[in-house]
Design an enzyme around this catalytic site. Sequence first.
Site, PDB file in Angstrom:
ATOM      1  CE1 TYR A 126     -10.492 -25.922 -52.161  1.00 57.27           C
ATOM      2  CE2 TYR A 126     -12.582 -25.010 -52.857  1.00 57.27           C
ATOM      3  CZ  TYR A 126     -11.653 -25.258 -51.870  1.00 57.27           C
ATOM      4  OH  TYR A 126     -11.905 -24.840 -50.587  1.00 57.27           O
ATOM      5  CE  LYS A 131       1.316 -17.868 -45.023  1.00 58.88           C
ATOM      6  NZ  LYS A 131       1.297 -17.052 -43.798  1.00 58.88           N
ATOM      7  CG  ASP A 178      -1.056 -15.381 -42.073  1.00 58.85           C
ATOM      8  OD1 ASP A 178      -1.115 -14.680 -43.100  1.00 58.85           O
ATOM      9  OD2 ASP A 178       0.023 -15.711 -41.559  1.00 58.85           O
ATOM     10  CG  ASP A 201     -14.561 -22.817 -49.795  1.00 61.64           C
ATOM     11  OD1 ASP A 201     -15.676 -22.400 -49.432  1.00 61.64           O
ATOM     12  OD2 ASP A 201     -14.312 -24.019 -49.971  1.00 61.64           O
ATOM     13  CG  ASP A 261     -18.217 -20.989 -44.907  1.00 60.01           C
ATOM     14  OD1 ASP A 261     -18.733 -20.529 -45.947  1.00 60.01           O
ATOM     15  OD2 ASP A 261     -18.453 -22.128 -44.465  1.00 60.01           O
TER      16      ASP A 261
END
Length: 378
Positions: free
Chosen positions: A151, A196, A229, A253, A257
Amino acid sequence: MSSETTNRPDRTFKVVGLPGDGIGPEVYASACQVLDVVQDRFGVHVQLDPQLIGGAAIDASGSPLPQATIDACRQADAALLGAVGGPKWDGNPVDRRPESGLLKIRAEFNLFCNLRPIVTHPALHGFSPLKPDRLENVDLMLVRELTGGIYFGKKWRKGDRAEDVCSYNREEITRVTRAAARIAQQRDRRITLVDKANVLETSRLWREVVHQVIADEFPDVQVENMFVDAAAMHLLNRPADFDVMLTENLFGDILSDEASMLCGSLGLLPSASLNEEQFGLYEPVHGSAPDIAGQGIANPYAMLLSVAMMLRHSLDCPEEADALEQTIFACWNEGILTRDLVENGLGTQDITEAVCQRLSARKSSGHYSGNTPGLHLQ
Ligand code: NAD
């Protein structure tokens, strides 16, 4: 004087209020009413200094984070934000979009540690798309790094090519790891590091640094590694197994959610973004919800739980934080809920009044159950 805390030293704090856009001002108004009760009932004086951010700030000054807002925050103990954004500003260039005000305030105040507690409550199990048996005993703290990663990396676009750079350094990972470890020490002492590392070099650096910091400084805390994942899957499959989840900006982020669905609605989730000076930006996880703005039906609980986090982490008032949280849970038990959860649910103002009434009538027991101390990052 109605406060039962007259024998305590006067506690007066400065908080910058950032109502923002859409339903932001509606849930912010709810927070102001509840803070009035916190003052009357507990003697905690919060002086609110309303300032502009997001679309409202762009309309008034051309900037999503005006200098006056930055200056006010420098004088304050904390900032309380509603939400920013909306279709009116969607076509603006990047530096004049409401969301860039949020990124700027995070960077300006070094708010690197984002806390998102995900706790399911038995009275709300029926509102989650997950089966109730999966939701029992879910109590996890998502710790998201907030001022680094993709970001904040270099971005460019040329013709049909674009690039976003994801970059982290040892220091950025170290400080958020220490924060996660201190939180873990107040809980079950388990951290799940989500990354990851089978593909990304930044993730491999995260693993190296996190394990080193924990081994050197927090030997009583356990760390397990999980690919993002797999974490997305296990959050739905066995959410009660997690204690503290530590991850980088982008993964955090998305996962937060996803985790919000465990609780039943985005309108229930609070967040805190902290720096090492104990200044924090407190805001609901949800956005400005333009689809329901102006109707008086926004769920204010995420905002009110953010107020509780502010009382705990930046204002050093954990007992009052606990009292507010317990009052909210009591409202849930009574079925005092908004329309995002129940048909014919109550409006924002009805919920606010219910919380205020119950909070001001709350008996002081001298101590509060589950009283978690604030997190100090220095
Ligand atoms: P959103 O969170 O605003 O809304 C998603 C859905 O959840 C909508 O259907 C909305 O009505 C509902 N919802 C959200 N909060 C609610 C509440 N308190 N009570 C009842 N229902 C609620 O996400 P979005 O629609 O993707 O984004 C809308 C705008 O908000 C965009 O401009 C986005 O950039 C911005 N946004 C801001 C923040 C922030 O300020 N921190 C965070 C996310 C999105």
